[in-house]
Scaffold this motif. Structure first.
Motif, PDB file in Angstrom:
ATOM      1  N   ILE A 266       0.842  -1.203   0.000  1.00  0.00           N
ATOM      2  CA  ILE A 266       0.000   0.000   0.000  1.00  0.00           C
ATOM      3  C   ILE A 266       0.871   1.245   0.000  1.00  0.00           C
ATOM      4  O   ILE A 266       0.598   2.225  -0.715  1.00  0.00           O
ATOM      5  N   TRP A 267       1.955   1.235   0.767  1.00  0.00           N
ATOM      6  CA  TRP A 267       2.828   2.405   0.840  1.00  0.00           C
ATOM      7  C   TRP A 267       3.580   2.639  -0.477  1.00  0.00           C
ATOM      8  O   TRP A 267       4.064   3.740  -0.727  1.00  0.00           O
ATOM      9  N   LYS A 268       3.699   1.609  -1.296  1.00  0.00           N
ATOM     10  CA  LYS A 268       4.295   1.817  -2.609  1.00  0.00           C
ATOM     11  C   LYS A 268       3.417   2.715  -3.468  1.00  0.00           C
ATOM     12  O   LYS A 268       3.903   3.446  -4.335  1.00  0.00           O
ATOM     13  N   VAL A 269       2.093   2.639  -3.221  1.00  0.00           N
ATOM     14  CA  VAL A 269       1.150   3.495  -3.953  1.00  0.00           C
ATOM     15  C   VAL A 269       1.119   4.892  -3.347  1.00  0.00           C
ATOM     16  O   VAL A 269       1.155   5.895  -4.061  1.00  0.00           O
ATOM     17  N   ASP A 270       1.084   4.977  -2.027  1.00  0.00           N
ATOM     18  CA  ASP A 270       1.068   6.268  -1.338  1.00  0.00           C
ATOM     19  C   ASP A 270       1.699   6.066   0.029  1.00  0.00           C
ATOM     20  O   ASP A 270       1.094   5.477   0.926  1.00  0.00           O
ATOM     21  N   SER A 271       2.906   6.566   0.196  1.00  0.00           N
ATOM     22  CA  SER A 271       3.639   6.361   1.443  1.00  0.00           C
ATOM     23  C   SER A 271       3.076   7.168   2.604  1.00  0.00           C
ATOM     24  O   SER A 271       3.480   6.957   3.755  1.00  0.00           O
ATOM     25  N   GLN A 272       2.158   8.107   2.324  1.00  0.00           N
ATOM     26  CA  GLN A 272       1.595   8.947   3.375  1.00  0.00           C
ATOM     27  C   GLN A 272       0.306   8.383   3.964  1.00  0.00           C
ATOM     28  O   GLN A 272      -0.245   8.945   4.904  1.00  0.00           O
ATOM     29  N   LEU A 273      -0.154   7.285   3.406  1.00  0.00           N
ATOM     30  CA  LEU A 273      -1.408   6.712   3.903  1.00  0.00           C
ATOM     31  C   LEU A 273      -1.190   6.075   5.280  1.00  0.00           C
ATOM     32  O   LEU A 273      -0.312   5.236   5.440  1.00  0.00           O
ATOM     33  N   PRO A 274      -1.985   6.464   6.279  1.00  0.00           N
ATOM     34  CA  PRO A 274      -1.874   5.810   7.595  1.00  0.00           C
ATOM     35  C   PRO A 274      -2.632   4.479   7.575  1.00  0.00           C
ATOM     36  O   PRO A 274      -3.766   4.403   7.107  1.00  0.00           O
ATOM     37  N   ILE A 275      -1.997   3.438   8.070  1.00  0.00           N
ATOM     38  CA  ILE A 275      -2.629   2.122   8.123  1.00  0.00           C
ATOM     39  C   ILE A 275      -2.740   1.718   9.591  1.00  0.00           C
ATOM     40  O   ILE A 275      -1.732   1.518  10.274  1.00  0.00           O
ATOM     41  N   THR A 276      -3.945   1.627  10.079  1.00  0.00           N
ATOM     42  CA  THR A 276      -4.172   1.354  11.497  1.00  0.00           C
ATOM     43  C   THR A 276      -5.141   0.184  11.674  1.00  0.00           C
ATOM     44  O   THR A 276      -5.808  -0.231  10.733  1.00  0.00           O
ATOM     45  N   ASP A 277      -5.172  -0.287  12.891  1.00  0.00           N
ATOM     46  CA  ASP A 277      -6.142  -1.321  13.281  1.00  0.00           C
ATOM     47  C   ASP A 277      -6.074  -2.541  12.361  1.00  0.00           C
ATOM     48  O   ASP A 277      -7.085  -2.992  11.818  1.00  0.00           O
ATOM     49  N   VAL A 278      -4.863  -3.075  12.203  1.00  0.00           N
ATOM     50  CA  VAL A 278      -4.679  -4.277  11.383  1.00  0.00           C
ATOM     51  C   VAL A 278      -5.014  -5.501  12.241  1.00  0.00           C
ATOM     52  O   VAL A 278      -4.412  -5.712  13.299  1.00  0.00           O
ATOM     53  N   LYS A 279      -5.962  -6.292  11.786  1.00  0.00           N
ATOM     54  CA  LYS A 279      -6.406  -7.471  12.538  1.00  0.00           C
ATOM     55  C   LYS A 279      -6.627  -8.642  11.593  1.00  0.00           C
ATOM     56  O   LYS A 279      -6.953  -8.450  10.425  1.00  0.00           O
ATOM     57  N   THR A 280      -6.438  -9.835  12.131  1.00  0.00           N
ATOM     58  CA  THR A 280      -6.804 -11.033  11.384  1.00  0.00           C
ATOM     59  C   THR A 280      -8.310 -11.251  11.545  1.00  0.00           C
ATOM     60  O   THR A 280      -8.949 -10.691  12.443  1.00  0.00           O
ATOM     61  N   MET A 281      -8.876 -12.073  10.673  1.00  0.00           N
ATOM     62  CA  MET A 281     -10.305 -12.328  10.760  1.00  0.00           C
ATOM     63  C   MET A 281     -10.656 -13.029  12.072  1.00  0.00           C
ATOM     64  O   MET A 281     -11.736 -12.802  12.633  1.00  0.00           O
ATOM     65  N   ASN A 282      -9.757 -13.855  12.569  1.00  0.00           N
ATOM     66  CA  ASN A 282      -9.998 -14.494  13.868  1.00  0.00           C
ATOM     67  C   ASN A 282     -10.074 -13.462  14.986  1.00  0.00           C
ATOM     68  O   ASN A 282     -10.898 -13.581  15.907  1.00  0.00           O
ATOM     69  N   GLU A 283      -9.219 -12.449  14.929  1.00  0.00           N
ATOM     70  CA  GLU A 283      -9.243 -11.397  15.944  1.00  0.00           C
ATOM     71  C   GLU A 283     -10.512 -10.563  15.834  1.00  0.00           C
ATOM     72  O   GLU A 283     -11.084 -10.153  16.846  1.00  0.00           O
ATOM     73  N   VAL A 284     -10.944 -10.307  14.603  1.00  0.00           N
ATOM     74  CA  VAL A 284     -12.194  -9.563  14.403  1.00  0.00           C
ATOM     75  C   VAL A 284     -13.366 -10.339  14.984  1.00  0.00           C
ATOM     76  O   VAL A 284     -14.236  -9.778  15.670  1.00  0.00           O
ATOM     77  N   SER A 285     -13.392 -11.644  14.719  1.00  0.00           N
ATOM     78  CA  SER A 285     -14.467 -12.483  15.249  1.00  0.00           C
ATOM     79  C   SER A 285     -14.430 -12.518  16.770  1.00  0.00           C
ATOM     80  O   SER A 285     -15.468 -12.446  17.434  1.00  0.00           O
TER      81      SER A 285
END
Length: 240
Positions: free
Chosen positions: A85-104
């Motif tokens: 994603i940062w290759k497309v736009d290095s300024q994009l903030p990426i937060t709250d990364v979770k696996t589907m198990n964690e979401v469940s």
């Protein structure tokens, strides 16, 4: 859900809709229909939803969610996804990364905690029930020591006396188990909203609990009866 609610019994393709909160008239043409998605929790009903290209999203939409399917462990791919994603736009903030198990897990955290407490109290109740059954059955058999001595004094074999005591005790136990199961089947329907992935009438649970109580009652009948049959009949006749 959106199609069922607003375009029931008609083809939605080609229809146009717009956001009610949009200050400007901005019509969206429906080009396809996808399945329902639970956006707000696995235990909550589906809500009408639509998907639109990011470049056509209104200015008030300041966030987006990306779902990625991986062949390997999702945790090991998180950093790789970020780098792409940062290759497309290095300024994009990426937060709250979770696996589907964690979401469940997050979706059911409160319900799981309630069920944990309920399981603990249910376990304590089972222990108390087992102790109570053992105490009552053991006391009932011990009170029959004089009867056992009389039967043996009259020539009854110890094995026959044991069978009689155990049969009488187990008859009461089975009657209690049947009544308890009937009550449990009636009351477990109140727990329907707290359960996920298991039915209120889970057969293994009912069988396991019944087996434990029956086994406890069997031991409570057997041990005192066995002691009583080993006592001299004359001593047993004088037992009070």
């Amino acid at each position: 859900m959106l199609v069922r609610q607003y375009f029931a019994n008609e083809d939605p393709l080609g229809k146009r809709i717009r956001w009610a909160r949009d200050p400007q008239i901005h019509w969206i043409t429906i080009v396809g229909v996808v399945g329902d998605v639970k956006h707000f929790g696995l235990d909550l009903p589906e809500q009408p939803a639509l998907y639109s290209p990011y470049t056509q999203i209104n200015p008030w939409k300041r966030w987006m969610a990306i779902a990625a399917r991986t062949q390997s462990s999702p945790e090991s791919m998180a950093q790789t996804v970020k780098q792409q994603i940062w290759k497309v736009d290095s300024q994009l903030p990426i937060t709250d990364v979770k696996t589907m198990n964690e979401v469940s897990a997050t979706s059911f955290a409160a319900r799981r905690f309630n069920m944990l407490l309920l399981a603990i109290f249910a376990g304590l109740a089972l222990v108390l029930a087992a102790v109570g059954i053992y105490g009552v059955m053991s006391y009932a058999v011990t009170k029959r020591t004089q009867e056992i001595g009389t039967r043996m004094a009259l020539g009854a074999p110890a094995s026959d006396v044991m069978k009689l005591i155990i049969r009488n005790g187990m008859a009461l136990t089975l009657l209690g188990v049947v009544i308890g199961l009937a009550g449990a089947l009636a009351l477990t329907r109140l727990l329907t909203t707290l359960l996920f992935g298991v039915t209120p009438t889970d057969k293994p649970t009912f069988v396991a609990v019944s087996a434990v109580l029956i086994l406890v009652a069997l031991v409570a009948c057997y041990l005192p009866a066995r002691r009583a049959t080993k006592v001299d009949p004359l001593v047993a006749l004088r037992y009070e």
